[in-house]
Design a protein around this motif. Structure first.
Motif, PDB file in Angstrom:
ATOM      1  N   PRO A  53       2.308 -11.667 -10.257  1.00  0.00           N
ATOM      2  CA  PRO A  53       1.952 -10.245 -10.140  1.00  0.00           C
ATOM      3  C   PRO A  53       3.119  -9.309 -10.458  1.00  0.00           C
ATOM      4  O   PRO A  53       4.282  -9.680 -10.303  1.00  0.00           O
ATOM      5  N   SER A  54       2.780  -8.111 -10.881  1.00  0.00           N
ATOM      6  CA  SER A  54       3.797  -7.092 -11.171  1.00  0.00           C
ATOM      7  C   SER A  54       3.128  -5.722 -11.184  1.00  0.00           C
ATOM      8  O   SER A  54       1.995  -5.582 -11.638  1.00  0.00           O
ATOM      9  N   THR A  55       3.834  -4.734 -10.700  1.00  0.00           N
ATOM     10  CA  THR A  55       3.420  -3.339 -10.902  1.00  0.00           C
ATOM     11  C   THR A  55       4.414  -2.661 -11.844  1.00  0.00           C
ATOM     12  O   THR A  55       4.067  -2.191 -12.928  1.00  0.00           O
ATOM     13  N   ARG A  56       5.686  -2.623 -11.435  1.00  0.00           N
ATOM     14  CA  ARG A  56       6.699  -1.882 -12.174  1.00  0.00           C
ATOM     15  C   ARG A  56       7.037  -2.502 -13.532  1.00  0.00           C
ATOM     16  O   ARG A  56       7.065  -1.795 -14.550  1.00  0.00           O
ATOM     17  N   THR A  57       7.338  -3.783 -13.541  1.00  0.00           N
ATOM     18  CA  THR A  57       7.901  -4.361 -14.763  1.00  0.00           C
ATOM     19  C   THR A  57       6.866  -4.330 -15.894  1.00  0.00           C
ATOM     20  O   THR A  57       7.156  -3.869 -17.005  1.00  0.00           O
ATOM     21  N   ARG A  58       5.658  -4.802 -15.601  1.00  0.00           N
ATOM     22  CA  ARG A  58       4.646  -4.853 -16.667  1.00  0.00           C
ATOM     23  C   ARG A  58       4.263  -3.444 -17.116  1.00  0.00           C
ATOM     24  O   ARG A  58       4.259  -3.129 -18.309  1.00  0.00           O
ATOM     25  N   HIS A 267      16.335  -0.278  -3.890  1.00  0.00           N
ATOM     26  CA  HIS A 267      15.422  -1.402  -3.616  1.00  0.00           C
ATOM     27  C   HIS A 267      14.665  -1.646  -4.926  1.00  0.00           C
ATOM     28  O   HIS A 267      14.154  -0.675  -5.513  1.00  0.00           O
ATOM     29  N   PRO A 268      14.544  -2.889  -5.365  1.00  0.00           N
ATOM     30  CA  PRO A 268      13.809  -3.111  -6.627  1.00  0.00           C
ATOM     31  C   PRO A 268      12.316  -2.860  -6.460  1.00  0.00           C
ATOM     32  O   PRO A 268      11.612  -2.667  -7.442  1.00  0.00           O
ATOM     33  N   LEU A 269      11.837  -2.852  -5.204  1.00  0.00           N
ATOM     34  CA  LEU A 269      10.414  -2.714  -4.873  1.00  0.00           C
ATOM     35  C   LEU A 269       9.635  -3.892  -5.485  1.00  0.00           C
ATOM     36  O   LEU A 269      10.068  -4.411  -6.494  1.00  0.00           O
TER      37      LEU A 269
HETATM   38  N1   CP Z   1      10.936  -4.751  -9.278  1.00  0.00           N
HETATM   39  C1   CP Z   1       9.910  -5.457  -9.805  1.00  0.00           C
HETATM   40  O1   CP Z   1      10.124  -6.441 -10.554  1.00  0.00           O
HETATM   41  O2   CP Z   1       8.683  -4.996  -9.475  1.00  0.00           O
HETATM   42  P1   CP Z   1       7.297  -5.648  -9.920  1.00  0.00           P
HETATM   43  O3   CP Z   1       7.217  -7.017  -9.301  1.00  0.00           O
HETATM   44  O4   CP Z   1       6.245  -4.704  -9.442  1.00  0.00           O
HETATM   45  O5   CP Z   1       7.312  -5.771 -11.433  1.00  0.00           O
END
Ligand code: CP
Length: 307
Positions: A53-58, A267-269
């Motif tokens: 899963p990913s929100t930010r990176t993708r 924080h990378p979140l």
């Molecule tokens: N920081 C980070 O990699 O967030 P995601 O997992 O949402 O991509």
């Protein structure tokens, strides 16, 4: 940029290269605010293949590509929604996707998966996280954020807090910090989640000062950057250990009174409980600005790789 694949941060231990990338990211941010981003990747296609899963990176990679005039093809939960579910190997999938795209952003649960992909890919592979090993584009945007927030990346004390064993953003950032002048690192973790020995050996080889703590309150007043991370439930084979350590570090308002005025909380979140929403209004809380910086940093990387 003399790099074909983005696999780890050791590839970026070059000050001139980092300055070029950061300047380009600055330019893209300015152009984005003025609605004048040049469509330099018109006709190019980015494949975002995410087995985790990913929100930010993708979404930041996809947004970056679209803003630069390119197109995106993608699959999330690739372990289920690609032919991996039928038994196709990562290598076969990558060979095929490389024929449909100009670069592939890959997130995969296995260590070294991005390297395996790069060995068979005819187009650039960008490592968006390979298990608990590395997350190089996150570390690049983290360093970019430090530079923007406090105006320097040398002469800093950085506290890296939380799951240092599985934290791929931490692993990638340690390598980048080790190239800076007069950096001191405080590793703060429970005993079960200490930074692996290989990273400590690397820091020793570069004469970087570091120390280890199990109590967050011991470092808060000293840090210029307080880099919090989530305890990564999904990486624990023994769930009893997770239950024991899951809430070990929570940044409280009381602790904030100890934090320097000019320090920053990063924080990378995603976050869980380690930073509550009551902290967000503090001007030192930089984590949402950090996530936004990911867009511009990734625009810069795509431009260097594909223009
Ligand atoms: N920081 C980070 O990699 O967030 P995601 O997992 O949402 O991509």
């Amino acid at each position: 940029m003399d790099i074909k694949h983005v696999l780890n941060t050791k590839q970026f231990l070059n000050e001139d290269l980092l300055v070029d990338i950061f300047k380009k990211a600055d330019t893209f941010e300015k152009q984005d605010r003025e609605n004048s981003v040049p469509k330099v990747l018109d006709g190019k296609v980015l494949a975002c293949i995410f087995y985790e899963p990913s929100t930010r990176t993708r979404l930041s990679f996809e947004s970056a590509m679209l803003k630069l005039g390119g197109g995106v093809i993608s699959t999330e939960s690739a372990g289920y929604f690609s032919s991996a579910i039928k038994g196709e190997t990562l290598e076969d999938s990558i060979k095929v996707i490389a024929d449909y795209s100009d670069a592939i952003v890959l997130r995969h649960p296995e260590i070294k998966s991005a390297e395996r992909a790069a060995q068979v890919s005819s187009v650039p592979i960008i490592n968006a996280g390979d298990g608990g090993e590395e997350h190089p584009t996150q570390a690049l945007l983290d360093l970019y954020t430090i530079r923007k927030e406090i105006g320097r990346t040398d002469n800093i004390k950085v506290a890296l807090v939380g799951d240092l064993l599985h934290g791929r953003t931490i692993h990638s950032l340690v390598y980048l910090l080790a190239m800076k002048e007069n950096v001191e690192i405080f590793f703060v973790s429970p005993k079960e989640l200490e930074i692996p020995e290989s990273y400590k050996e690397f820091l020793k080889s570069k004469n970087i000062k570091f120390s280890e703590f199990s109590d967050l309150s011991q470092v808060v007043s000293q840090a210029d950057i307080l880099y919090m991370t989530r305890i990564q439930q999904e990486r624990f084979s023994d769930k009893k250990i997770y239950e024991k350590v899951k809430d070990c570090f929570v940044l409280t308002k009381d602790m904030l009174s100890e934090l320097k005025k000019e320090a920053r909380i990063m924080h990378p979140l995603p976050r869980v409980k380690e930073i509550g929403p009551e902290i967000d209004k503090d001007e030192r809380a930089a984590y949402f600005r950090q996530a936004r910086n990911g867009l511009y940093l990734r625009m810069a990387l795509l431009s260097f790789l594909l223009e």
